[in-house]
Design an enzyme around this catalytic site. Structure first.
Site: not given
Ligand code: 13P
Length: 284
Positions: A44-46, A128, A130, A198, A204, A244, A265-266
């Site tokens: 997920n590149w957000k 998600h 977010e 999640e 993050g 993470s 994510g990251g």
């Molecule tokens: P991180 O891997 O950056 O913690 O993000 C997880 C995430 O929100 C994937 O959707």
């Protein structure tokens, strides 16, 4: 009979019925047939990435011409079509990060599920945390979006997860159960649904639940799916852990029961980091 899956549910693209003996971790038996959930590494590149990120994606695609797991990248909507072109004819597919529940109409700034399909998506992340936080999305909104996504032929990756406060108050399973009941549509199957656990406090932050905590939630999600949809469908839905995940902790997380992959994510932004996670999943 309502809960009995069709043969096609059991033998869909995610779940390969095999005559060979596989380990119990990989397989589940339903109606005498062994079903294997194909593992999934989803990135997920957000709100990250412009055209400059496409070579990174191409480099990932050329590293995995024949991955034994599914690899999905969900870039921002502006990159989706170009990303789909960049990974065309490779083992990697692309997905969206959200969609509107309606097919089209006066919804400025929104993107429909059909538009995601048109841009080359095979899946979409929905609910998600977010989006639940930034846009006030409620379970019923997520459910309506998931129905629309599934009707359009997309896999809906529905996210659930508790806040730190909810975990400390020992409410995690209640929260997850409520999110599942409210966000997952009745039409779900092993083909069109993926559930991502999640924990909000792990996203993050570099903090990860213990392996027992991850296992407890994933076993709970599996049991709820089996209870609601029957064992065949319930056992064929893939469950991802997200929060993470890094190359250094991926292997131990993938060894936890009912973890069928990760939503990353990251660490999905750099081909090298995401490759470490894909490699760990291939070995799991
Ligand atoms: P991180 O891997 O950056 O913690 O993000 C997880 C995430 O929100 C994937 O959707």
């Amino acid at each position: 009979m309502r809960n009995l899956p069709l043969w096609s549910d059991l033998c869909n693209r995610n779940c390969q019925a095999r005559l060979v003996v596989l380990s119990d971790e990989q397989t589940t038996t339903y109606l005498g047939v062994r079903v294997m959930r194909r593992k999934l590494a989803a990135g997920n590149w957000k709100m990250n990435g412009t055209a400059a990120a496409l070579p990174e994606l191409q480099s990932l695609a050329t590293s995995y011409p024949d991955a034994s797991v599914d690899v999905l990248i969900c870039p921002p909507a502006t990159l989706l079509h170009r990303a789909a072109e960049a990974v065309k004819d490779t083992g990697i597919t692309v997905g969206g990060q959200d969609c509107h529940a309606a097919e089209s109409g006066a919804h400025t700034g929104d993107v429909s599920a059909l538009m995601l399909v048109d841009a080359g998506a095979s899946a979409v992340i929905l609910g998600h945390s977010e989006r639940r936080e930034d846009h006030g999305e409620q379970n019923e909104d997520v459910c309506a979006k998931a129905r629309s996504a599934m009707d359009a032929g997309l896999k809906a990756i529905i996210c659930v997860g508790e806040s730190l406060e909810q975990r400390e108050a020992a409410n995690t399973l209640d929260i997850i159960g409520g999110q599942m009941s409210g966000s997952i549509p009745d039409q779900s199957t092993g083909e069109n649904l993926v559930v991502a656990y999640e924990p909000i406090w792990a996203i993050g932050t570099g903090k990860v639940p213990t392996l027992d905590e991850i296992g407890e939630v994933h076993d709970f999600i599996r049991a709820r799916l089996e209870r609601r949809f029957g064992e065949g469908v319930g056992r064929s839905v893939r469950l991802l852990y997200g929060g993470s995940v890094k190359p250094g902790n991926a292997a131990e997380i993938f060894a936890v029961s009912n973890v069928d992959g990760a939503l990353v994510g990251g660490a999905s932004l750099k081909a090298k980091d995401f490759s470490g996670i894909i490699d760990a999943l291939q070995k799991a």
